[in-house]
Design an enzyme around this catalytic site. Structure first.
Site, PDB file in Angstrom:
ATOM      1  N   ARG B  51       0.838  -1.193   0.000  1.00  0.00           N
ATOM      2  CA  ARG B  51       0.000   0.000   0.000  1.00  0.00           C
ATOM      3  C   ARG B  51       0.873   1.243   0.000  1.00  0.00           C
ATOM      4  NH1 ARG B  51      -2.567  -0.501   6.057  1.00  0.00           N
ATOM      5  NH2 ARG B  51      -0.751   0.177   7.240  1.00  0.00           N
ATOM      6  N   ASP B  53       0.447   5.443   1.376  1.00  0.00           N
ATOM      7  CA  ASP B  53      -0.415   6.253   2.236  1.00  0.00           C
ATOM      8  C   ASP B  53      -1.059   7.411   1.484  1.00  0.00           C
ATOM      9  OD1 ASP B  53      -0.101   4.852   4.606  1.00  0.00           O
ATOM     10  OD2 ASP B  53       1.800   5.849   5.051  1.00  0.00           O
ATOM     11  N   TYR B 111      12.162   3.548  -3.485  1.00  0.00           N
ATOM     12  CA  TYR B 111      11.408   4.753  -3.132  1.00  0.00           C
ATOM     13  C   TYR B 111      12.287   5.980  -3.347  1.00  0.00           C
ATOM     14  CZ  TYR B 111       7.603   2.254  -0.761  1.00  0.00           C
ATOM     15  OH  TYR B 111       6.519   1.471  -0.471  1.00  0.00           O
ATOM     16  N   ARG B 198       9.764   7.508   5.378  1.00  0.00           N
ATOM     17  CA  ARG B 198       9.446   8.837   5.920  1.00  0.00           C
ATOM     18  C   ARG B 198      10.095   9.059   7.275  1.00  0.00           C
ATOM     19  NH1 ARG B 198       3.092   8.930   5.266  1.00  0.00           N
ATOM     20  NH2 ARG B 198       3.339  10.780   6.591  1.00  0.00           N
TER      21      ARG B 198
END
Lengths: 246, 246
Positions: B51, B53, B111, B198
């Site tokens: 997933r 966010d 990422y 993050r």
């Protein structure tokens, strides 16, 4: 004591009906005038270097207004950031001489136009570039783009409905380059007619995609006939980059 | 005949409540399942690599589903572009073997995290980067970022509320570089914990701004204690770039 303040403003034009204040739609000018009122303590009447259309962006729109407010000039940028929405940013503020007029005194303007050239769209460029699927020849487009340098009658690239101004403008530099899928045009000139950059880009793209011959551009420019030129490129690729004064 | 279809999807996550289908909010998965139904002629049940966010973006999310529909695989990309909203783009489609599973078979994920590092915000980066006003030392941050390469217990960078999975992950490469005001982190690893990128970026930025010492990072990583690490960097700077399979 009254001061004449010159502001340089960047904005994402996506949500606004252009720069110029309008009766029934939200424009950047209205947001600036209403939000900055509190910073200066009185109503403001802003003069900009020129208008931008709905969806057109700016990195360096310039405007001026008179104020009797007491805020020190060096605190304007940070005070403005406290009251403006995130998509409008005052990037510089300075006090200028009383006679300075953001539109009349502008000597050179620079516009950028961005194209995302790929078969598939890029979801991050929807609001910030024109998506052109056909493969474009940026080298040929650069050759054509350079032909606008000089002083010409640009009537062939002037939209109907603009203010009645002289169609003769001087372009100091113009070019087109590619970085991977992004093609970028830059035009610096003494001034630009209504829709002139978008009409130039629309026409040059028709040549860059092979739909028109390269020799047609000079003939279109010389014709002074809008009907000879290509379609108007969409607004979201256009950016007012800077306005220069003497 | 049933086919297992692998799709690569790019999306601007701004308007969506993440990737995973939810009861009361619009997620990317729901849009894909509902809009692609018409292309395949039956309801779809999509499995994604993982997933993302709310507000997080993707250039290369990967998913798979089974279909008995008749559309040729090579026509899926263009058929999808006809039914999906502009901010979700299917960039590739291929038929894969029946056993392929987008989540379980993922071997490496990459990422990217983007920071806009300047005193003033950039209105064009609001949805696409974290605006950090304090000047950041990208060279120091690159040194710290490279310390995550290897196999580690990343419990210190795992958000509460994630699924109960092993906190041990292998990072194959990680770096941080600057191009003018944009700072970009890239992390490639065997997998990532909930909020791990993050939380890493949030912590490394505290070091890059001088608020924490450079020697603290190794201690935080070794502590396995989330309370020792820094704040979670905001979602809009994060992009799932690609997912690799064997």
């Amino acid at each position: 004591m009254e001061r004449n303040i010159k502001l340089t403003v960047a904005y994402d034009g996506t949500k606004y009906h252009g720069f110029q204040r309008q009766a029934n739609a939200l424009a950047v000018q209205q947001v600036l005038e209403e939000r900055l009122k509190g910073v200066f303590g009185h109503a403001l009447s802003i003069t900009a270097s020129g208008r931008t259309d709905t969806g057109v962006h700016a990195y360096g729109q310039v405007l001026n207004f008179y104020t009797t407010g007491s805020i020190p000039t060096e605190r304007i940028v940070s005070a403005a950031s406290g009251v403006l929405p995130e998509d409008i940013v005052v990037v510089a503020a300075e006090e200028v001489n009383k006679g300075f007029h953001a539109r009349r005194d502008a000597k050179r303007k620079t516009y950028m136009y961005r194209i995302y050239n790929s078969r598939l769209p890029n979801p991050f460029e929807l609001r910030y570039a024109w998506h052109v699927r056909t493969e474009l020849d940026e080298s040929l487009m650069n050759t054509i783009t350079r032909q606008v340098v000089g002083t010409h009658d640009f009537s062939a690239f002037k939209a109907a409905g603009g203010p009645p101004v002289s169609p003769i403008k001087t372009i100091f530099s113009a070019n087109c380059s590619r970085q991977e899928k992004l093609i970028q045009f830059t035009f610096t000139g003494s001034g630009f007619l209504y829709h002139m950059v978008r009409n130039l880009v629309g026409t040059i793209v028709e040549i860059g995609s092979g739909r028109r011959g390269a020799d047609e551009f000079a003939r279109i420019l010389a014709s002074h006939d809008r009907r000879k030129a290509g379609a108007t490129a969409p607004p979201q690729g256009l950016y007012l980059m800077c306005v220069e004064y003497e």
